[in-house]
Design a protein around this motif. Sequence first.
Motif, PDB file in Angstrom:
ATOM      1  N   GLY A 402       0.836  -1.190   0.000  1.00 37.17           N
ATOM      2  CA  GLY A 402       0.000   0.000   0.000  1.00 37.17           C
ATOM      3  C   GLY A 402       0.872   1.241   0.000  1.00 37.17           C
ATOM      4  N   ALA A 403       0.501   2.150   0.894  1.00 39.20           N
ATOM      5  CA  ALA A 403       1.241   3.401   0.984  1.00 39.20           C
ATOM      6  C   ALA A 403       2.591   3.167   1.653  1.00 39.20           C
ATOM      7  N   CYS A 404       3.559   4.039   1.345  1.00 44.00           N
ATOM      8  CA  CYS A 404       4.922   3.930   1.889  1.00 44.00           C
ATOM      9  C   CYS A 404       5.344   5.292   2.387  1.00 44.00           C
ATOM     10  N   ARG A 405       5.996   5.297   3.548  1.00 50.13           N
ATOM     11  CA  ARG A 405       6.497   6.558   4.110  1.00 50.13           C
ATOM     12  C   ARG A 405       8.010   6.454   4.293  1.00 50.13           C
ATOM     13  N   ASN A 406       8.737   7.390   3.672  1.00 53.39           N
ATOM     14  CA  ASN A 406      10.204   7.402   3.784  1.00 53.39           C
ATOM     15  C   ASN A 406      10.621   8.305   4.934  1.00 53.39           C
ATOM     16  N   PHE A 407      11.665   7.922   5.628  1.00 57.59           N
ATOM     17  CA  PHE A 407      12.272   8.788   6.648  1.00 57.59           C
ATOM     18  C   PHE A 407      13.783   8.593   6.566  1.00 57.59           C
ATOM     19  N   LEU A 408      14.511   9.426   7.301  1.00 63.70           N
ATOM     20  CA  LEU A 408      15.970   9.396   7.230  1.00 63.70           C
ATOM     21  C   LEU A 408      16.485   8.040   7.678  1.00 63.70           C
ATOM     22  N   GLY A 409      17.128   7.354   6.765  1.00 63.76           N
ATOM     23  CA  GLY A 409      17.744   6.076   7.090  1.00 63.76           C
ATOM     24  C   GLY A 409      16.843   4.878   6.919  1.00 63.76           C
ATOM     25  N   GLY A 410      15.596   5.038   6.454  1.00 65.77           N
ATOM     26  CA  GLY A 410      14.724   3.880   6.308  1.00 65.77           C
ATOM     27  C   GLY A 410      13.352   4.269   5.779  1.00 65.77           C
ATOM     28  N   TYR A 411      12.388   3.344   5.897  1.00 63.34           N
ATOM     29  CA  TYR A 411      11.036   3.592   5.444  1.00 63.34           C
ATOM     30  C   TYR A 411      10.104   2.682   6.241  1.00 63.34           C
ATOM     31  N   GLU A 412       8.796   2.918   6.114  1.00 63.32           N
ATOM     32  CA  GLU A 412       7.810   2.045   6.733  1.00 63.32           C
ATOM     33  C   GLU A 412       6.572   2.003   5.845  1.00 63.32           C
ATOM     34  N   CYS A 413       5.875   0.882   5.909  1.00 65.19           N
ATOM     35  CA  CYS A 413       4.661   0.710   5.123  1.00 65.19           C
ATOM     36  C   CYS A 413       3.458   1.125   5.955  1.00 65.19           C
ATOM     37  N   THR A 493      -3.034   8.680   2.974  1.00 64.56           N
ATOM     38  CA  THR A 493      -1.685   9.202   3.217  1.00 64.56           C
ATOM     39  C   THR A 493      -0.707   8.568   2.257  1.00 64.56           C
ATOM     40  N   LEU A 494      -0.036   9.422   1.516  1.00 64.64           N
ATOM     41  CA  LEU A 494       0.956   8.928   0.575  1.00 64.64           C
ATOM     42  C   LEU A 494       2.339   9.034   1.178  1.00 64.64           C
ATOM     43  N   GLY A 495       3.307   8.596   0.432  1.00 62.85           N
ATOM     44  CA  GLY A 495       4.688   8.623   0.924  1.00 62.85           C
ATOM     45  C   GLY A 495       5.140  10.048   1.165  1.00 62.85           C
ATOM     46  N   VAL A 496       5.853  10.283   2.248  1.00 64.30           N
ATOM     47  CA  VAL A 496       6.372  11.618   2.577  1.00 64.30           C
ATOM     48  C   VAL A 496       7.589  11.866   1.723  1.00 64.30           C
ATOM     49  N   PRO A 497       7.735  13.059   1.123  1.00 63.81           N
ATOM     50  CA  PRO A 497       8.921  13.315   0.295  1.00 63.81           C
ATOM     51  C   PRO A 497      10.179  13.150   1.127  1.00 63.81           C
ATOM     52  N   THR A 498      11.217  12.710   0.449  1.00 65.74           N
ATOM     53  CA  THR A 498      12.484  12.447   1.138  1.00 65.74           C
ATOM     54  C   THR A 498      13.058  13.740   1.655  1.00 65.74           C
ATOM     55  N   ALA A 499      13.400  13.733   2.919  1.00 72.65           N
ATOM     56  CA  ALA A 499      13.966  14.935   3.527  1.00 72.65           C
ATOM     57  C   ALA A 499      15.434  15.002   3.190  1.00 72.65           C
ATOM     58  N   HIS A 508       9.781   7.910  12.283  1.00 71.22           N
ATOM     59  CA  HIS A 508       9.945   6.457  12.226  1.00 71.22           C
ATOM     60  C   HIS A 508       9.481   5.772  13.493  1.00 71.22           C
ATOM     61  N   SER A 509       9.308   6.599  14.542  1.00 67.49           N
ATOM     62  CA  SER A 509       8.876   5.998  15.806  1.00 67.49           C
ATOM     63  C   SER A 509       7.378   5.748  15.870  1.00 67.49           C
ATOM     64  N   ALA A 510       6.601   6.208  14.815  1.00 63.19           N
ATOM     65  CA  ALA A 510       5.154   5.954  14.819  1.00 63.19           C
ATOM     66  C   ALA A 510       4.895   4.473  14.627  1.00 63.19           C
ATOM     67  N   HIS A 511       3.814   3.972  15.209  1.00 65.32           N
ATOM     68  CA  HIS A 511       3.478   2.563  15.155  1.00 65.32           C
ATOM     69  C   HIS A 511       2.131   2.363  14.467  1.00 65.32           C
ATOM     70  N   GLY A 512       1.839   1.126  14.111  1.00 62.54           N
ATOM     71  CA  GLY A 512       0.590   0.811  13.400  1.00 62.54           C
ATOM     72  C   GLY A 512      -0.667   1.224  14.130  1.00 62.54           C
ATOM     73  N   PRO A 513      -0.805   0.958  15.405  1.00 65.47           N
ATOM     74  CA  PRO A 513      -2.047   1.351  16.107  1.00 65.47           C
ATOM     75  C   PRO A 513      -2.325   2.827  15.999  1.00 65.47           C
ATOM     76  N   ARG A 514      -1.284   3.645  16.016  1.00 67.35           N
ATOM     77  CA  ARG A 514      -1.536   5.091  15.928  1.00 67.35           C
ATOM     78  C   ARG A 514      -2.094   5.442  14.557  1.00 67.35           C
ATOM     79  N   LEU A 515      -1.524   4.863  13.497  1.00 66.69           N
ATOM     80  CA  LEU A 515      -2.058   5.145  12.164  1.00 66.69           C
ATOM     81  C   LEU A 515      -3.490   4.641  12.012  1.00 66.69           C
ATOM     82  N   LEU A 516      -3.819   3.484  12.572  1.00 66.88           N
ATOM     83  CA  LEU A 516      -5.180   2.965  12.508  1.00 66.88           C
ATOM     84  C   LEU A 516      -6.146   3.890  13.220  1.00 66.88           C
ATOM     85  N   LEU A 517      -5.682   4.455  14.330  1.00 67.25           N
ATOM     86  CA  LEU A 517      -6.525   5.401  15.063  1.00 67.25           C
ATOM     87  C   LEU A 517      -6.803   6.629  14.208  1.00 67.25           C
TER      88      LEU A 517
END
Length: 573
Positions: A402-413, A493-499, A508-517
């Motif tokens: 699905g959607a992908c979010r990039n952050f410094l040093g990695g990414y998360e789905c 929510t789409l992928g955040v542009p690369t900083a 990167h510290s956000a977790h799945g439950p928070r996004l579901l909320l």
Amino acid sequence: MATLRPLLLLLLLAWHSRGEDVDVLCADSACYTLHRNEGSWKSAQERCRNNGGNLAAVGSASEAARLRGLLATARWAGPAWLGLALPKGHCVQPQELLRGFSWVAGGEPGNFSEWASEPAVTCVSARCVALRPPGPHGPGGWADRACRSPLPAFLCKFSFQGMCGLLPLAGRGTVTYQTPFGVRSAHLAAAPFGTLAEVECDSGRDSAFAVCKGPLAGGGFAWHPPGPLCPVTCGQHNGGCQQRCLDGPGESPRCACHPGYVLAADMASCVPEDSCHPNPCQGSCRALPGGFECGCEPGYALAADGRGCSDVDECESGPCQHQCHNIPGGFQCQCQPGYRPAGPAGRHCVDVDECAHPHSCPQLCINIPGSFRCACRPGFQRQPGGDFCQDVDECLRDPCPGACRNFLGGYECLCPPGSLWDGDGHGCSPGEAITNSIPQSSSSIPQSSGITSQSSSIIPQSSSIIPQLQSIPQTSGIPRTTRIPWTTSIPRTLGVPTAGLGAGSDEHSAHGPRLLLYYIVGSLVAILLLLAFALVLVACRRRAAKKEKPPAKNAADNYCWVPEQPEGRGERR
């Protein structure tokens, strides 16, 4: 006779201030005198200064030994003033070598002291120092006392440019030395420059005089005339000469030396000929009987001619670990770049840890022998031709379902509701559906006179299903509105542009439950907005129906209609 006139004049000048018979010792370039006269420290200093000197200063252990030897020769067991004093108003400094005292002659304090006992600590009284010879009371040394207290003796010191040795005599005689500081003595091992020597020969001839002069052309000091005085024939004691005595008709005896030797300054003794003056060697020269021997400094070797010195190339023996550079008289070891010298004389080389210095690399530093290498952390990559690390946008490779979010040093789905993150946060897997709907509720629209309206319940649904308004209540007398669809969408929510590098992020510290909320709250807000819009639309329609004009009334409106009766009976009531 003309030669003796200046000598007689000098003798008269020396006798003008008659010297006292004191104990004297001369060595190197100074003479020390012991005066047995009682007085205070100040009066003793004045006596020494009047003769051209000062109270004795002791700057070394050898000088202290000379003063002790002078007291021993004079058999003096009492104290004697020295030139060390502490003026009134100055404080004793126990931590200093001289304890705050200073020499009256001035100069540097030196690094020598010989305290027999520590001086009294004071800041209000003048204190002076006396030399106490060794005896039953102790080993002797310096002791302080009040400067006004009298002592039975004092020591003076007189400095000179140089000394002459004993005046040589050819025959028997007595020599009395008149020193420039006013002391007459017949017992001097050396006479200072300017000393007048008076000679009384046993032969009964007239007295002879000699003066210590200098410095001579070749250096040093010597008597004039050189002697030997009290001349005799070569038949008597070899004319006073050490090696050879030469005389001739009508000439006084004169001394000479064997080959390889020359006359000394006393013109009676013989010393080895100085074959090293001038120096015939490139390096050092050592005089030998009948010749000389050359030597070279360390790092040089004696040349084939026996006089020159040539440099030794120490690098041929390989004394250095890396590189060796030969220099005149020695060598220098050098290390390759990335290494530093170590060990004796810097002959060994050890690696320099460049990574120990801060800011060597922007992220990771890897030390290697002689150098270092920079690297980037996972999720970053080196830029071509640059030393900085730039974040890698992993979302460009579409790694998520699905959607992908990039952050410094990695990414998360970003997983949709009803899905769960994988353990590494880089994928989604089906999971227990999470209901995100609002309970069904029926809302009725107020009824107006003669009008009945019904409202079907509006059932919003979550996830990606668009909520729809099922029906609009219909009212008699109002044009009937068929189903009006109302759609809205929940922003995805789409992928955040690369900083860029350097902008820190904690996303990167956000977790799945928070996004579901976030999804659930967004769905609820959209549903509430739809309900509000439907209520506003119904209210507006009701208001429009009320404003329509009612139909005109007629006379029959005030009467009631009854069923028709047969005409036969027709009778109005």
